[in-house]
Design a protein around this motif. Structure first.
Motif, PDB file in Angstrom:
ATOM      1  N   VAL A 111       0.951  -1.129   0.054  1.00  0.00           N
ATOM      2  CA  VAL A 111       0.091   0.197  -0.165  1.00  0.00           C
ATOM      3  C   VAL A 111       0.931   1.304  -0.117  1.00  0.00           C
ATOM      4  O   VAL A 111       1.685   1.410   0.881  1.00  0.00           O
ATOM      5  CB  VAL A 111      -0.836   0.053   1.389  1.00  0.00           C
ATOM      6  N   LEU A 112       0.758   2.300  -1.211  1.00  0.00           N
ATOM      7  CA  LEU A 112       1.265   3.534  -1.196  1.00  0.00           C
ATOM      8  C   LEU A 112       0.233   4.759  -0.901  1.00  0.00           C
ATOM      9  O   LEU A 112      -0.679   4.739  -1.402  1.00  0.00           O
ATOM     10  CB  LEU A 112       2.045   3.709  -2.565  1.00  0.00           C
TER      11      LEU A 112
ATOM     12  N   GLU B 154       2.737  -4.657   3.352  1.00  0.00           N
ATOM     13  CA  GLU B 154       3.818  -3.872   3.550  1.00  0.00           C
ATOM     14  C   GLU B 154       2.988  -2.443   3.126  1.00  0.00           C
ATOM     15  O   GLU B 154       2.292  -2.413   2.249  1.00  0.00           O
ATOM     16  CB  GLU B 154       4.873  -3.962   2.698  1.00  0.00           C
ATOM     17  N   VAL B 155       3.473  -1.366   3.945  1.00  0.00           N
ATOM     18  CA  VAL B 155       3.093   0.138   3.647  1.00  0.00           C
ATOM     19  C   VAL B 155       4.312   1.040   3.424  1.00  0.00           C
ATOM     20  O   VAL B 155       5.381   0.603   4.038  1.00  0.00           O
ATOM     21  CB  VAL B 155       2.086   0.569   4.712  1.00  0.00           C
ATOM     22  N   CYS B 156       4.112   1.990   2.644  1.00  0.00           N
ATOM     23  CA  CYS B 156       5.254   3.075   2.378  1.00  0.00           C
ATOM     24  C   CYS B 156       4.349   4.292   2.095  1.00  0.00           C
ATOM     25  O   CYS B 156       3.225   4.366   1.626  1.00  0.00           O
ATOM     26  CB  CYS B 156       6.123   2.610   1.491  1.00  0.00           C
TER      27      CYS B 156
ATOM     28  N   ASP C  55      10.171   4.592  -2.372  1.00  0.00           N
ATOM     29  CA  ASP C  55      10.332   3.279  -1.325  1.00  0.00           C
ATOM     30  C   ASP C  55       9.522   2.189  -2.075  1.00  0.00           C
ATOM     31  O   ASP C  55       9.889   1.278  -1.775  1.00  0.00           O
ATOM     32  CB  ASP C  55       9.779   3.915   0.211  1.00  0.00           C
ATOM     33  N   GLY C  56       8.034   2.573  -2.392  1.00  0.00           N
ATOM     34  CA  GLY C  56       7.270   1.964  -2.830  1.00  0.00           C
ATOM     35  C   GLY C  56       7.806   1.126  -4.147  1.00  0.00           C
ATOM     36  O   GLY C  56       7.787  -0.273  -4.347  1.00  0.00           O
ATOM     37  N   LEU C  57       8.549   1.829  -4.912  1.00  0.00           N
ATOM     38  CA  LEU C  57       9.033   1.437  -6.327  1.00  0.00           C
ATOM     39  C   LEU C  57      10.309   0.438  -6.021  1.00  0.00           C
ATOM     40  O   LEU C  57      10.388  -0.751  -6.641  1.00  0.00           O
ATOM     41  CB  LEU C  57       9.556   2.470  -7.030  1.00  0.00           C
ATOM     42  N   SER C  58      11.077   0.790  -5.115  1.00  0.00           N
ATOM     43  CA  SER C  58      12.071  -0.079  -4.583  1.00  0.00           C
ATOM     44  C   SER C  58      11.539  -1.549  -4.200  1.00  0.00           C
ATOM     45  O   SER C  58      12.226  -2.580  -4.165  1.00  0.00           O
ATOM     46  CB  SER C  58      13.013   0.476  -3.308  1.00  0.00           C
ATOM     47  N   ARG C  59      10.633  -1.465  -3.282  1.00  0.00           N
ATOM     48  CA  ARG C  59       9.944  -2.679  -2.789  1.00  0.00           C
ATOM     49  C   ARG C  59       9.343  -3.624  -3.822  1.00  0.00           C
ATOM     50  O   ARG C  59       9.462  -4.685  -3.887  1.00  0.00           O
ATOM     51  CB  ARG C  59       8.736  -2.364  -1.816  1.00  0.00           C
ATOM     52  N   VAL C  60       8.782  -2.820  -4.840  1.00  0.00           N
ATOM     53  CA  VAL C  60       8.153  -3.441  -6.158  1.00  0.00           C
ATOM     54  C   VAL C  60       9.289  -4.193  -7.026  1.00  0.00           C
ATOM     55  O   VAL C  60       9.207  -5.412  -7.203  1.00  0.00           O
ATOM     56  CB  VAL C  60       7.370  -2.632  -7.089  1.00  0.00           C
ATOM     57  N   ASP C  61      10.470  -3.605  -6.892  1.00  0.00           N
ATOM     58  CA  ASP C  61      11.597  -4.191  -7.517  1.00  0.00           C
ATOM     59  C   ASP C  61      12.190  -5.295  -7.008  1.00  0.00           C
ATOM     60  O   ASP C  61      12.629  -6.260  -7.304  1.00  0.00           O
ATOM     61  CB  ASP C  61      12.502  -2.954  -7.952  1.00  0.00           C
TER      62      ASP C  61
END
Length: 124
Positions: free
Chosen positions: A7-8, A30-32, A37-43
């Motif tokens: 969730v962003l 996971e939340v950001c 930060d969100g794009l890093s987590r997706v990657d």
């Protein structure tokens, strides 16, 4: 299998609410609060679904469209939902063109957001 959700949103109250709600359903969440930060987590790892706000903070107007496009490119099997207070027809059309599966207006009942997420994941 436990669904994994990212969730962003720039609103920490929304992040806390959605984390609590979906965790209560047994999901891994996971939340950001920001796009980097969100794009890093997706990657870094796959998610079954990503719920993203349109505007991720002051000066970040429409950043959610870039997040949607990035998720669709990097994780094509992930469900992608735009959850926004700016859910007019122009925003909806742009979000769908960017790759969103659904656009859900804020506020909406949490059960509606859950149902839309499950539909987008093909698990309704």
């Amino acid at each position: 299998m436990t669904p994994r959700l990212l969730v962003l949103d720039d609103d920490t109250a929304i992040l806390a609410l959605l984390r609590s709600y979906f965790r209560g359903l047994g999901w891994t969440v996971e939340v950001c609060a920001g796009a980097p930060d969100g794009l890093s987590r997706v990657d870094a790892s796959p998610f079954d679904a990503v719920i993203c706000d349109l505007n991720l903070g002051p000066g970040q107007l429409g950043e959610g469209f870039a997040v949607i496009s990035h998720v669709r490119e990097r994780r094509p099997s992930a469900a992608v939902l735009l959850f926004t207070a700016a859910a007019g027809e122009k925003v909806r059309s742009a979000a769908l063109r960017a790759g969103a599966d659904e656009v859900i207006p804020k506020p909406s009942p949490l059960a509606s957001l859950r149902d839309a997420t499950l539909r987008a994941m093909g698990r309704s």
